[in-house]
Design an enzyme around this catalytic site. Structure first.
Site, PDB file in Angstrom:
ATOM      1  N   TYR A 197     105.571  38.451 -35.909  1.00 17.19           N
ATOM      2  CA  TYR A 197     105.697  37.189 -35.170  1.00 17.19           C
ATOM      3  C   TYR A 197     105.558  37.390 -33.670  1.00 17.19           C
ATOM      4  CZ  TYR A 197     107.374  34.107 -38.950  1.00 17.19           C
ATOM      5  OH  TYR A 197     107.490  33.326 -40.064  1.00 17.19           O
TER       6      TYR A 197
ATOM      7  N   LYS B  53     107.374  47.620 -46.737  1.00 15.30           N
ATOM      8  CA  LYS B  53     106.083  47.900 -47.365  1.00 15.30           C
ATOM      9  C   LYS B  53     105.671  49.283 -46.874  1.00 15.30           C
ATOM     10  CE  LYS B  53     102.561  46.608 -49.951  1.00 15.30           C
ATOM     11  NZ  LYS B  53     102.659  46.367 -51.406  1.00 15.30           N
TER      12      LYS B  53
ATOM     13  N   ASP C 293     106.693  43.423 -52.442  1.00 16.42           N
ATOM     14  CA  ASP C 293     106.066  42.747 -53.590  1.00 16.42           C
ATOM     15  C   ASP C 293     106.975  42.823 -54.820  1.00 16.42           C
ATOM     16  OD1 ASP C 293     105.572  45.483 -53.515  1.00 16.42           O
ATOM     17  OD2 ASP C 293     103.540  45.353 -54.320  1.00 16.42           O
TER      18      ASP C 293
ATOM     19  N   ASP D  94     111.130  35.796 -43.860  1.00 19.52           N
ATOM     20  CA  ASP D  94     110.739  34.383 -43.884  1.00 19.52           C
ATOM     21  C   ASP D  94     110.298  33.987 -45.287  1.00 19.52           C
ATOM     22  OD1 ASP D  94     109.927  31.829 -42.842  1.00 19.52           O
ATOM     23  OD2 ASP D  94     107.857  32.541 -42.918  1.00 19.52           O
TER      24      ASP D  94
ATOM     25  N   ASP E 237     112.607  31.726 -48.369  1.00 19.58           N
ATOM     26  CA  ASP E 237     112.157  30.474 -48.989  1.00 19.58           C
ATOM     27  C   ASP E 237     112.089  30.626 -50.504  1.00 19.58           C
ATOM     28  OD1 ASP E 237     111.783  29.120 -46.555  1.00 19.58           O
ATOM     29  OD2 ASP E 237     109.911  28.206 -47.262  1.00 19.58           O
TER      30      ASP E 237
HETATM   31  C1  IPM Z   1     111.735  29.476 -40.571  1.00 21.58           C
HETATM   32  C2  IPM Z   1     110.451  28.738 -40.338  1.00 21.58           C
HETATM   33  C3  IPM Z   1     109.844  29.208 -39.021  1.00 21.58           C
HETATM   34  C4  IPM Z   1     109.520  30.685 -39.169  1.00 21.58           C
HETATM   35  C5  IPM Z   1     108.606  28.429 -38.553  1.00 21.58           C
HETATM   36  C6  IPM Z   1     108.854  26.938 -38.497  1.00 21.58           C
HETATM   37  C7  IPM Z   1     108.097  28.930 -37.226  1.00 21.58           C
HETATM   38  O1  IPM Z   1     109.580  28.908 -41.402  1.00 21.58           O
HETATM   39  O2  IPM Z   1     112.655  29.379 -39.718  1.00 21.58           O
HETATM   40  O3  IPM Z   1     111.850  30.141 -41.591  1.00 21.58           O
HETATM   41  O4  IPM Z   1     108.442  31.046 -39.653  1.00 21.58           O
HETATM   42  O5  IPM Z   1     110.340  31.496 -38.748  1.00 21.58           O
HETATM   43 MG    MG Z   2     110.445  29.905 -43.048  1.00 25.60          MG
END
Ligand code: IPM
Ligand code: MG
Length: 354
Positions: A141, A188, A220, A244, A248
């Site tokens: 990032y 990784k 993975d 990240d 999710d």
């Molecule tokens: C998160 C989000 C952010 C990230 C985006 C919105 C920049 O997905 O906080 O997980 O990728 O960190």
């Molecule tokens: Mg995210």
């Protein structure tokens, strides 16, 4: 105690859910004799519209004067043109970077009352209680990047140094000591040099925490194990991008993305607290968003920035009791017609707080 909290409601459902979490904190303040003052500032798409900047200097100054920040969500279709020079997400990344919020805590619990909404079988969900510790201010990032050749090439670089891995690893080991004593580090290392460094440093740090069992899993395989054996995990530490993606994925276990809070912390007590879900522009302003993730983020704020552990637990218990009682917002309702509005659901939480 006295504390100043800056709110950054942002875009979409952000203002709806932040308002509810503020109500919860106000009631906690009243019940426990604290004085919380709230100041609202602009961030995200609304800030771009008003000032051209997703994180205006006045917002940074307001956050600098605060003990902690509660954030809603940023972004929406009107700002998501990939060729746009400024995007709402840049404000979020700048905020994380400016305040050196390197440790992002994302707790994931499966709620038995909501198991029917999770795509996994209920028996896999029993005892799921995972704490993700995601590195938040380095990795791909923030590594060197460039677009070249007039739009024909681009690169991003996954960069880590020893100090960056060490400090997030320590946060994860310390959390594991207080929880189940197990830490899973994701990397990784079979392909990426930065991830071999990651594994080496995490292994070195482990010698300071002999009471924590450390395992390394390639990202993975981890994506698969998290769904197959979710209750085997305790604390999970990962770099910025892998954290990240996997957090999710893991939100699936909680039944709805609307359940999961997060804390982004620096080396001190300052933190930015936000739900892990996005701005859900399709339901913005309809009064139906699930406020739980933001209310639980407020609980994390009380715990990590204000050291009000009892008050934090009171909020978490009130949310649990509200769910057990059967109150539901539409995203977690078996019968959508019986679902409560954002405000009505929060009213139930407030009743449970008393
Ligand atoms: C998160 C989000 C952010 C990230 C985006 C919105 C920049 O997905 O906080 O997980 O990728 O960190
Ligand atoms: Mg995210």
């Amino acid at each position: 105690m006295q504390a100043k909290i800056v709110t950054l409601p942002g875009d979409g459902i952000g203002p709806d859910i932040v308002a509810e979490a503020v109500r919860v904190m106000q009631q906690v303040a009243q019940q426990y004799g604290h004085t919380f003052t709230f100041e609202e500032a602009m961030m995200g798409g609304c800030a771009i519209d008003a000032t051209g900047n997703p994180l205006p200097d006045e917002t940074i100054a307001a956050c600098e004067s605060a003990d902690a920040v509660l954030l809603g969500a940023v972004g929406g279709p009107q700002w998501s043109d990939p060729t746009a020079a400024v995007r709402p997400e840049q404000g979020l990344l700048k905020l994380r970077h400016h305040f050196d919020l390197f440790a992002n805590l994302r707790p994931v619990k499966a709620y038995p009352a909501l198991a029917q909404y999770a795509p996994l079988r209920a028996e896999l969900l029993a005892d799921v209680d995972i704490l993700f510790v995601r590195e938040l201010t380095s990795g791909i990032y923030f590594g060197p990047r460039q677009e070249q050749g007039n739009g024909t090439e681009a690169h991003d670089t996954m960069y880590y140094n020893v100090e960056q891995v060490e400090r997030v690893a320590r946060v994860a080991f310390e959390a594991a000591q207080k929880r189940g004593g197990k830490l899973t580090s994701i990397d990784k290392a079979n392909v990426l040099a930065s991830m071999r460094l990651w594994r080496r440093v995490v292994t070195d740090v482990a010698t300071d925490y002999p009471d924590v069992t450390l395992e390394h899993i390639l990202v993975d395989a981890a994506a698969m194990y998290l769904m197959k054996y979710p209750s085997d995990f305790d604390v999970v530490v990962a770099g910025n991008m892998f954290g990240d993606i996997l957090s999710d994925e893991t939100s699936i276990l909680a039944g709805s993305l609307g359940m999961l809070p997060s804390a982004s912390l620096n080396a001190g007590t300052f933190g930015v607290y936000e739900p892990i879900h996005g701005s859900a522009p399709d339901i913005a302003g309809k009064g139906i968003a699930n406020p739980i993730a933001t209310i639980l983020s407020a609980a994390l704020l009380l715990r990590h920035s204000l050291h009000l552990e009892t008050e934090a637990q009171t909020i978490e218990n009130a949310v649990n009791a509200t769910l057990e009682q059967g109150a539901r917002t539409v995203d977690i309702a078996a019968d959508p017609a019986a679902a409560l509005s954002t405000t009505a659901f929060t009213d139930q939480v407030l009743a449970q707080l008393k």
